[in-house]
Design a protein around this motif. Structure first.
Motif, PDB file in Angstrom:
ATOM      1  N   GLU A  13       0.862  -1.179   0.000  1.00 28.80           N
ATOM      2  CA  GLU A  13       0.000   0.000   0.000  1.00 28.80           C
ATOM      3  C   GLU A  13       0.904   1.236   0.000  1.00 28.80           C
ATOM      4  O   GLU A  13       1.795   1.337   0.822  1.00 28.80           O
ATOM      5  CB  GLU A  13      -0.875  -0.018   1.256  1.00 28.80           C
ATOM      6  CG  GLU A  13      -1.886   1.098   1.347  1.00 28.80           C
ATOM      7  CD  GLU A  13      -3.083   0.860   0.420  1.00 28.80           C
ATOM      8  OE1 GLU A  13      -3.582  -0.278   0.385  1.00 28.80           O
ATOM      9  OE2 GLU A  13      -3.499   1.821  -0.254  1.00 28.80           O
ATOM     10  N   GLY A  14       0.684   2.124  -0.919  1.00 30.47           N
ATOM     11  CA  GLY A  14       1.560   3.287  -1.011  1.00 30.47           C
ATOM     12  C   GLY A  14       1.430   4.209   0.179  1.00 30.47           C
ATOM     13  O   GLY A  14       0.601   4.002   1.070  1.00 30.47           O
ATOM     14  N   GLY A  15       2.223   5.236   0.186  1.00 32.89           N
ATOM     15  CA  GLY A  15       2.175   6.193   1.277  1.00 32.89           C
ATOM     16  C   GLY A  15       3.363   7.141   1.212  1.00 32.89           C
ATOM     17  O   GLY A  15       4.138   7.123   0.259  1.00 32.89           O
ATOM     18  N   THR A  16       3.460   7.951   2.245  1.00 38.36           N
ATOM     19  CA  THR A  16       4.573   8.897   2.356  1.00 38.36           C
ATOM     20  C   THR A  16       5.518   8.402   3.437  1.00 38.36           C
ATOM     21  O   THR A  16       5.071   7.919   4.476  1.00 38.36           O
ATOM     22  CB  THR A  16       4.041  10.299   2.720  1.00 38.36           C
ATOM     23  OG1 THR A  16       3.158  10.719   1.674  1.00 38.36           O
ATOM     24  CG2 THR A  16       5.178  11.308   2.842  1.00 38.36           C
ATOM     25  N   PHE A  17       6.802   8.474   3.171  1.00 42.21           N
ATOM     26  CA  PHE A  17       7.767   8.007   4.163  1.00 42.21           C
ATOM     27  C   PHE A  17       9.039   8.847   4.085  1.00 42.21           C
ATOM     28  O   PHE A  17       9.237   9.614   3.139  1.00 42.21           O
ATOM     29  CB  PHE A  17       8.090   6.525   3.959  1.00 42.21           C
ATOM     30  CG  PHE A  17       9.014   6.237   2.795  1.00 42.21           C
ATOM     31  CD1 PHE A  17       8.606   6.444   1.487  1.00 42.21           C
ATOM     32  CD2 PHE A  17      10.297   5.739   3.016  1.00 42.21           C
ATOM     33  CE1 PHE A  17       9.460   6.162   0.416  1.00 42.21           C
ATOM     34  CE2 PHE A  17      11.154   5.458   1.948  1.00 42.21           C
ATOM     35  CZ  PHE A  17      10.732   5.667   0.657  1.00 42.21           C
ATOM     36  N   ARG A  18       9.873   8.664   5.095  1.00 43.72           N
ATOM     37  CA  ARG A  18      11.151   9.372   5.114  1.00 43.72           C
ATOM     38  C   ARG A  18      12.199   8.436   4.525  1.00 43.72           C
ATOM     39  O   ARG A  18      12.518   7.407   5.097  1.00 43.72           O
ATOM     40  CB  ARG A  18      11.506   9.812   6.537  1.00 43.72           C
ATOM     41  CG  ARG A  18      12.597  10.843   6.573  1.00 43.72           C
ATOM     42  CD  ARG A  18      12.588  11.690   7.847  1.00 43.72           C
ATOM     43  NE  ARG A  18      11.594  12.762   7.821  1.00 43.72           N
ATOM     44  CZ  ARG A  18      11.758  13.940   7.205  1.00 43.72           C
ATOM     45  NH1 ARG A  18      12.869  14.206   6.552  1.00 43.72           N
ATOM     46  NH2 ARG A  18      10.815  14.850   7.236  1.00 43.72           N
ATOM     47  N   MET A  19      12.699   8.825   3.362  1.00 37.61           N
ATOM     48  CA  MET A  19      13.651   8.011   2.611  1.00 37.61           C
ATOM     49  C   MET A  19      15.073   8.465   2.939  1.00 37.61           C
ATOM     50  O   MET A  19      15.316   9.655   3.097  1.00 37.61           O
ATOM     51  CB  MET A  19      13.367   8.189   1.119  1.00 37.61           C
ATOM     52  CG  MET A  19      14.238   7.381   0.192  1.00 37.61           C
ATOM     53  SD  MET A  19      13.590   7.586  -1.503  1.00 37.61           S
ATOM     54  CE  MET A  19      14.865   6.734  -2.426  1.00 37.61           C
ATOM     55  N   GLY A  20      15.991   7.505   3.050  1.00 38.84           N
ATOM     56  CA  GLY A  20      17.371   7.847   3.373  1.00 38.84           C
ATOM     57  C   GLY A  20      17.576   7.931   4.874  1.00 38.84           C
ATOM     58  O   GLY A  20      16.687   7.607   5.674  1.00 38.84           O
ATOM     59  N   SER A  21      18.779   8.374   5.257  1.00 33.21           N
ATOM     60  CA  SER A  21      19.123   8.463   6.670  1.00 33.21           C
ATOM     61  C   SER A  21      20.179   9.550   6.842  1.00 33.21           C
ATOM     62  O   SER A  21      21.056   9.725   5.997  1.00 33.21           O
ATOM     63  CB  SER A  21      19.684   7.125   7.164  1.00 33.21           C
ATOM     64  OG  SER A  21      20.305   7.291   8.426  1.00 33.21           O
ATOM     65  N   ASP A  22      20.100  10.257   7.977  1.00 31.46           N
ATOM     66  CA  ASP A  22      21.092  11.291   8.270  1.00 31.46           C
ATOM     67  C   ASP A  22      22.179  10.801   9.215  1.00 31.46           C
ATOM     68  O   ASP A  22      23.045  11.578   9.619  1.00 31.46           O
ATOM     69  CB  ASP A  22      20.402  12.517   8.893  1.00 31.46           C
ATOM     70  CG  ASP A  22      19.520  13.233   7.886  1.00 31.46           C
ATOM     71  OD1 ASP A  22      19.882  13.261   6.695  1.00 31.46           O
ATOM     72  OD2 ASP A  22      18.459  13.743   8.298  1.00 31.46           O
ATOM     73  N   VAL A  23      22.152   9.546   9.598  1.00 37.72           N
ATOM     74  CA  VAL A  23      23.067   9.082  10.648  1.00 37.72           C
ATOM     75  C   VAL A  23      24.006   7.972  10.178  1.00 37.72           C
ATOM     76  O   VAL A  23      24.685   7.363  10.998  1.00 37.72           O
ATOM     77  CB  VAL A  23      22.285   8.606  11.899  1.00 37.72           C
ATOM     78  CG1 VAL A  23      21.538   9.770  12.526  1.00 37.72           C
ATOM     79  CG2 VAL A  23      21.326   7.477  11.571  1.00 37.72           C
ATOM     80  N   GLY A 162       6.602  -0.716   6.748  1.00 32.66           N
ATOM     81  CA  GLY A 162       5.725   0.035   7.644  1.00 32.66           C
ATOM     82  C   GLY A 162       6.438   0.591   8.867  1.00 32.66           C
ATOM     83  O   GLY A 162       5.843   1.337   9.641  1.00 32.66           O
ATOM     84  N   LEU A 163       7.718   0.221   9.063  1.00 29.70           N
ATOM     85  CA  LEU A 163       8.483   0.733  10.207  1.00 29.70           C
ATOM     86  C   LEU A 163       9.247   1.983   9.786  1.00 29.70           C
ATOM     87  O   LEU A 163      10.466   1.967   9.622  1.00 29.70           O
ATOM     88  CB  LEU A 163       9.451  -0.336  10.724  1.00 29.70           C
ATOM     89  CG  LEU A 163       8.834  -1.639  11.212  1.00 29.70           C
ATOM     90  CD1 LEU A 163       9.919  -2.627  11.628  1.00 29.70           C
ATOM     91  CD2 LEU A 163       7.887  -1.363  12.389  1.00 29.70           C
ATOM     92  N   ASP A 164       8.526   3.070   9.581  1.00 29.80           N
ATOM     93  CA  ASP A 164       9.143   4.296   9.079  1.00 29.80           C
ATOM     94  C   ASP A 164      10.234   4.761  10.039  1.00 29.80           C
ATOM     95  O   ASP A 164      10.007   4.870  11.238  1.00 29.80           O
ATOM     96  CB  ASP A 164       8.072   5.381   8.924  1.00 29.80           C
ATOM     97  CG  ASP A 164       8.495   6.460   7.940  1.00 29.80           C
ATOM     98  OD1 ASP A 164       9.551   6.295   7.302  1.00 29.80           O
ATOM     99  OD2 ASP A 164       7.766   7.458   7.819  1.00 29.80           O
ATOM    100  N   GLY A 165      11.410   5.008   9.508  1.00 30.95           N
ATOM    101  CA  GLY A 165      12.497   5.543  10.319  1.00 30.95           C
ATOM    102  C   GLY A 165      13.292   4.495  11.079  1.00 30.95           C
ATOM    103  O   GLY A 165      14.279   4.830  11.733  1.00 30.95           O
ATOM    104  N   PRO A 288      17.606  -0.461   5.201  1.00 32.68           N
ATOM    105  CA  PRO A 288      16.782   0.000   4.070  1.00 32.68           C
ATOM    106  C   PRO A 288      17.238   1.328   3.481  1.00 32.68           C
ATOM    107  O   PRO A 288      17.023   1.572   2.293  1.00 32.68           O
ATOM    108  CB  PRO A 288      15.371   0.113   4.675  1.00 32.68           C
ATOM    109  CG  PRO A 288      15.582   0.206   6.156  1.00 32.68           C
ATOM    110  CD  PRO A 288      16.815  -0.598   6.450  1.00 32.68           C
ATOM    111  N   ALA A 289      17.883   2.176   4.288  1.00 32.56           N
ATOM    112  CA  ALA A 289      18.349   3.463   3.751  1.00 32.56           C
ATOM    113  C   ALA A 289      19.620   3.293   2.927  1.00 32.56           C
ATOM    114  O   ALA A 289      19.964   4.161   2.121  1.00 32.56           O
ATOM    115  CB  ALA A 289      18.608   4.451   4.889  1.00 32.56           C
TER     116      ALA A 289
END
Ligand SMILES: [Ca+2]
Length: 312
Positions: A13-23, A162-165, A288-289
């Motif tokens: 199911e599509g959606g909006t998520f935070r892609m990538g990582s800053d750490v 589904g585990l955003d972040g 995943p990032a």
């Protein structure tokens, strides 16, 4: 949950998520919002059996089986101008891990059906991910199957389950309760492989738990091709929150060339997921990032793919 149009596909199911990582690694930055539409994804990497069915039906010959075109490879050494692929070999002891030539070897005659070169076979690996597939081989399989290769955004959204972040596709701990959740590398790379997760090389697909979307091996085992050109950084969030990118398709091809090899004009696609060669001692890309550029002609013993089916 939608009923799959055919076996082996899971609805994402599509959606909006935070892609990538800053750490983590620089190429994963910046974390930024992305939206993707819903799509179907193969629950497993394409296996040797799957790929054999494609080859049997079409007579397809992979890039690793074909002679090199001298026009594309003007600088190739004569011994490298024969069909072959890059095979991982453990070293006898510690080596400088900044030089991948210590463990990657161009092996004439290596290809998907003979992953370690002449004399090797896949008889005991029918349900392992196919390897030594260049990007065009993966794309040819996808076209034959009526599928497509995922974008990086689709791949990463699906991997997160589904585990955003979250750090990993299963949560925030590498081996929760001491249980390995993916086929990675334990021990000092590339010379001691403790195989505490049960696998020294590739593992049969589905050997570890699925993520929240029912997808197996979205971390470790083998890297997976995406269809996006690589850029060394993600685009930042737009200034206006109205304008989250929807179904982004990666960078322009020009950005994908390797700046350290200016004479090589082979563009690079993004690969995702990490492999059985990724471990804390060398490469923490079983997240995943994580992302890596790969020249589109690469045929390697740790690189495979899976496909998606978009609606419409
Ligand atoms: Ca392993």
């Amino acid at each position: 949950m939608k009923a799959p149009p055919r076996d082996g596909l899971a609805w994402i199911e599509g959606g909006t998520f935070r892609m990538g990582s800053d750490v983590h690694y620089a190429e994963e930055r910046p974390a930024h919002l992305v939206a993707v539409d819903g799509f179907w994804m193969q629950t497993h990497s394409v296996t040797n059996d799957d790929f054999a069915a494609f080859v049997a039906a079409t007579g397809y010959v992979t890039l690793a089986e074909r002679p090199l075109d001298p026009e594309t490879y003007p600088d190739a050494l004569p011994e490298l101008a024969v069909p072959g692929a890059l095979v991982f070999r453990m070293t006898d002891g510690p080596v400088d891990t900044s030089n991948v030539h210590h463990w990657w070897h161009y092996v004439p005659g290596a290809y998907w059906r003979a992953p370690e070169g002449p004399g090797s076979d896949i008889a005991s690996r029918c349900n392992h991910p196919v390897v030594h597939v260049a990007h065009e081989d993966a794309a040819a399989y996808a076209a034959w199957a009526g599928l497509a290769l995922p974008t990086e955004a689709e791949w990463e959204f699906a991997a997160r389950g589904g585990l955003d972040g979250a750090e990993f596709v299963w949560g925030d701990e590498l081996a929760p309760g001491g249980v390995f959740m993916a086929n990675t590398w334990q021990g000092p790379f590339p010379w001691r492989n403790f195989a505490l997760d049960g696998f020294e090389g590739t593992a049969p697909v589905g050997s570890f738990p699925a993520n929240g979307y029912g997808l197996f091996d979205m971390a470790g085992n083998v890297w997976q091709w995406t269809d996006d050109w690589y850029a060394a950084r993600h685009a930042a969030d737009p200034v206006k929150s109205c304008c989250v990118p929807n179904n982004p398709r990666g960078a322009p091809v020009e950005s994908s060339f390797d700046p350290r090899q200016p004479r090589v004009k082979i563009p690079r696609k993004v690969v995702k997921g990490g492999s059985f060669l990724c471990g804390p001692s060398y490469c923490k890309r079983y997240r995943p990032a994580a992302r890596q550029p790969q020249m589109i002609d690469s045929a390697m013993s740790h690189l495979g793919f899976r496909c998606v089916l978009r609606q419409g």
